[in-house]
Design an enzyme around this catalytic site. Structure first.
Site, PDB file in Angstrom:
ATOM      1  N   LYS A 202      -4.934 -51.216 -36.036  1.00  0.00           N
ATOM      2  CA  LYS A 202      -6.391 -51.122 -35.941  1.00  0.00           C
ATOM      3  C   LYS A 202      -6.822 -49.658 -36.035  1.00  0.00           C
ATOM      4  CE  LYS A 202     -10.255 -52.004 -32.879  1.00  0.00           C
ATOM      5  NZ  LYS A 202     -10.796 -52.671 -31.712  1.00  0.00           N
ATOM      6  N   GLU A 208       3.997 -45.561 -32.320  1.00  0.00           N
ATOM      7  CA  GLU A 208       5.127 -46.379 -32.761  1.00  0.00           C
ATOM      8  C   GLU A 208       4.961 -46.765 -34.237  1.00  0.00           C
ATOM      9  OE1 GLU A 208       3.396 -46.799 -30.034  1.00  0.00           O
ATOM     10  OE2 GLU A 208       4.590 -47.611 -28.375  1.00  0.00           O
ATOM     11  N   GLY A 259      -7.784 -55.581 -30.589  1.00  0.00           N
ATOM     12  CA  GLY A 259      -6.436 -55.725 -31.145  1.00  0.00           C
ATOM     13  C   GLY A 259      -5.838 -57.094 -30.852  1.00  0.00           C
ATOM     14  N   ARG A 260      -5.980 -57.559 -29.610  1.00  0.00           N
ATOM     15  CA  ARG A 260      -5.356 -58.846 -29.233  1.00  0.00           C
ATOM     16  C   ARG A 260      -6.168 -60.043 -29.708  1.00  0.00           C
ATOM     17  NH1 ARG A 260      -7.019 -55.637 -25.276  1.00  0.00           N
ATOM     18  NH2 ARG A 260      -8.617 -56.294 -23.788  1.00  0.00           N
ATOM     19  N   GLU A 345      -3.548 -58.124 -20.896  1.00  0.00           N
ATOM     20  CA  GLU A 345      -4.253 -56.916 -21.331  1.00  0.00           C
ATOM     21  C   GLU A 345      -5.764 -57.117 -21.171  1.00  0.00           C
ATOM     22  OE1 GLU A 345      -4.258 -55.122 -25.514  1.00  0.00           O
ATOM     23  OE2 GLU A 345      -2.745 -53.872 -24.571  1.00  0.00           O
ATOM     24  N   HIS A 376      17.014 -74.983 -18.237  1.00  0.00           N
ATOM     25  CA  HIS A 376      18.395 -74.634 -17.888  1.00  0.00           C
ATOM     26  C   HIS A 376      18.504 -73.183 -17.462  1.00  0.00           C
ATOM     27  CE1 HIS A 376      19.913 -78.516 -19.278  1.00  0.00           C
ATOM     28  NE2 HIS A 376      18.921 -78.425 -20.153  1.00  0.00           N
ATOM     29  N   LYS A 485       0.875 -43.240 -22.780  1.00  0.00           N
ATOM     30  CA  LYS A 485       0.934 -42.661 -24.134  1.00  0.00           C
ATOM     31  C   LYS A 485       0.825 -41.133 -24.049  1.00  0.00           C
ATOM     32  CE  LYS A 485      -1.476 -46.521 -26.415  1.00  0.00           C
ATOM     33  NZ  LYS A 485      -2.660 -46.924 -27.156  1.00  0.00           N
TER      34      LYS A 485
END
Ligand code: F6P
Length: 518
Positions: A202, A208, A259-260, A345, A376, A485
């Site tokens: 965005k 990263e 973003g999400r 978030e 399990h 950050k």
């Protein structure tokens, strides 16, 4: 109508009194015995999704009080403000309009939304045309999406979920982590002339993604790749930065898409590449149907609202701290991770809109694995542990494979687990006793399709909106990710230099251990 924070309403006190008198002693077994119509009363159909809410720790009074809470908090006005494009993301002074991305061309927006709607439609058309062009280009065999958070989780989850609709001939890879092991491992299997890199960010500044994008381009050039313009495309609101990076093919979106909440925008290009333009439009159509349900259904029959209210009841009165997601469909493997970002978030906030600290809990921890795998591993704790964790089952009626026997076993397990959590087992003796009365919600899709997936994701978005609205928080910012950050930028050069001046003793000691040895 202005928003009223939940703990400043009359209904909040009434809910506490109701919890103290009846809520904390509520038992599902008794509730089902007392009311033969409990399943009908507490289940809800919504577009493409059926939800059984009846195995939750609520009765008619709980629901009535929660609905009163929603009304007192001004939920409907807040919802309408979102759909109208008001700047409800006040800390960033932005509108919240991911719903506009799903609105079909046949229902054009008017007024202030007419122009953004026109931009959405033209970008969507361009992106889908590009997707079809690449789908038809058999020289491209590998698509690598480089992005993180909302620029990774949504497309990755959806491409996997809709694998059965994907055209053969293309492999999809997702690189998110700055950990070079991830990118290096993927690059090892690629040939530059057959690869398309999508740089999804965005902001086009995320460390990263920028690091991975630069490494991918370097690898492309060093491995004999020619024509960066043909082999790289960018999905971003920051088209200028993408151009400066050397990318010519860009698909934009807007600051009013969080973003999400962005898989419906250009960030969804990997999905369109996998399932085609028609499939992508199906995803949008499913989400739009759920938007309309959320926007128009009365609160008492509004599935996202009912779920969001249940979340408030569990978090603030029962004080449950987590919720587990159990998709009984292996293609929904990445759904828990996607929902984690969406909910945690959005609602992992400790102050209200005015910045005042909250005296009550907000986002629970979300976690989970596909069933039956989770059974399990950690279901032991869900059945017999000391904490109560509401569980969400997601089951799909029709299988997309024809292996005999599997699907009935899978569905039987989902049903049995929900039943066991509820009814428990008394008198088996000590370690073998199950307390029961452990709540769950059970979602049913008829088929897993682009439409039903779209509807389900929108359902979750609006559920998160509902609890966030009642808590009086801003569900659409994420300031909590910033400090780390900034500190990482300070620490990175220290790893090379060894300078620990001004660092706390723990960080300094760890840094010394992690510094590369000469
Ligand atoms: O750091 C958190 C975050 O800002 C998320 O909200 C977002 O989805 C992710 O980083 C990626 O951001 P971008 O798409 O700008 O690279």
């Amino acid at each position: 109508m202005t928003r009223v924070r939940c703990d400043q309403t009359k209904a909040w006190g009434a809910l506490q009194a109701h919890y103290d008198e009846a809520g904390r002693r509520f038992t599902l077994r008794e509730a089902f015995a007392a009311d033969p119509k409990r399943f009908e009363a507490l289940s809800q159909s919504a577009p493409f999704v059926f939800a059984d809410l009846s195995k939750n720790l609520v009765d008619a009074r709980t629901e009535a009080l929660l609905l009163a809470l929603a009304r007192e908090c001004g939920l409907e006005a807040h919802r309408d403000a979102m759909f109208e494009g008001r700047h409800i993301n006040a800390t960033e002074d932005r509108a919240v309009l991911h719903t506009l991305l799903r609105r079909p061309a046949s229902e054009p927006a008017t007024g202030a939304l007419a122009s953004p709607f026109g931009d959405v439609q033209s970008t969507l058309a361009a992106m889908l045309a590009y997707a079809e062009e690449i789908r038809a280009d058999h020289t491209i065999t590998d698509v690598v999406n480089i992005g993180i958070g909302g620029s990774d989780l949504g497309p990755q989850m959806a491409v996997l979920a809709l694998e059965q609709f994907a055209a053969p001939g293309k492999r999809f890879h997702f690189v998110s982590n700055v950990d070079g092991h991830e990118l290096a491992g993927i690059l090892r299997g690629l040939a530059p002339e057959h690869t398309l890199f999508l740089i999804a960010s965005k902001t086009f500044t995320t460390a990263e993604t920028m690091t991975n994008a630069q490494s991918a381009r370097r690898w492309f050039e060093q491995s004999g790749g020619v024509d960066v313009a043909r082999h790289f495309a960018a999905l971003t609101t920051n088209v200028e930065a993408a151009r400066a990076f050397g990318i010519e093919t860009t698909f934009g979106f807007w600051d009013w898409v969080g973003g999400r909440y962005s898989l419906w925008s250009a960030i969804g290009l990997p999905i369109a590449l996998a399932i085609g333009a028609e499939g992508f439009r199906g995803l949008l159509a499913g989400a739009h149907a759920m938007d309309e349900h959320f926007r128009t259904a009365p609160l008492a029959q509004n599935l996202p609202v009912r779920l969001g209210l249940l979340d408030v009841w569990y978090r603030n009165f029962h004080r449950f701290t987590s919720r587990s997601i159990a998709p009984y469909h292996s293609a929904l493997k990445r759904l828990p991770a996607y929902l984690q970002q969406l909910e945690m978030e959005s609602n992992g906030k400790r102050v209200d809109m005015a910045g005042a600290p909250l005296a009550f809990g907000t986002s629970p921890v979300l976690w989970g694995e596909p069933g039956t795998n989770g059974q399990h591993a950690y279901f032991q704790m869900l059945h017999q542990g000391t904490d109560v964790t509401p569980l969400e089952f997601i089951a799909v009626r029709d299988a997309a494979h024809d292996l005999p026997g599997h699907h009935a076993k899978l569905l039987a397990n989902a049903l049995a687990q929900a039943q066991a959590l509820m009814v428990g087992q008394a008198d088996a003796g000590g370690h073998k006793d199950f307390p029961g009365n452990r709540p769950s919600t059970f979602f049913v899709f008829e088929q897993l399709t682009p439409e039903s997936l779209g509807a389900f994701l929108a359902l979750y978005e609006h559920r998160v909106f509902t609890s966030g609205a009642l808590w009086g928080i801003n569900s659409f910012d994420q300031w909590g990710v910033e400090l780390g950050k900034v500190l990482a930028r300070d620490i990175e050069p220290r790893l090379a230099s060894g300078d620990v001046a001004g660092l706390d003793a723990s960080t300094a000691g760890l840094l010394a251990r992690l510094r590369p040895r000469a």
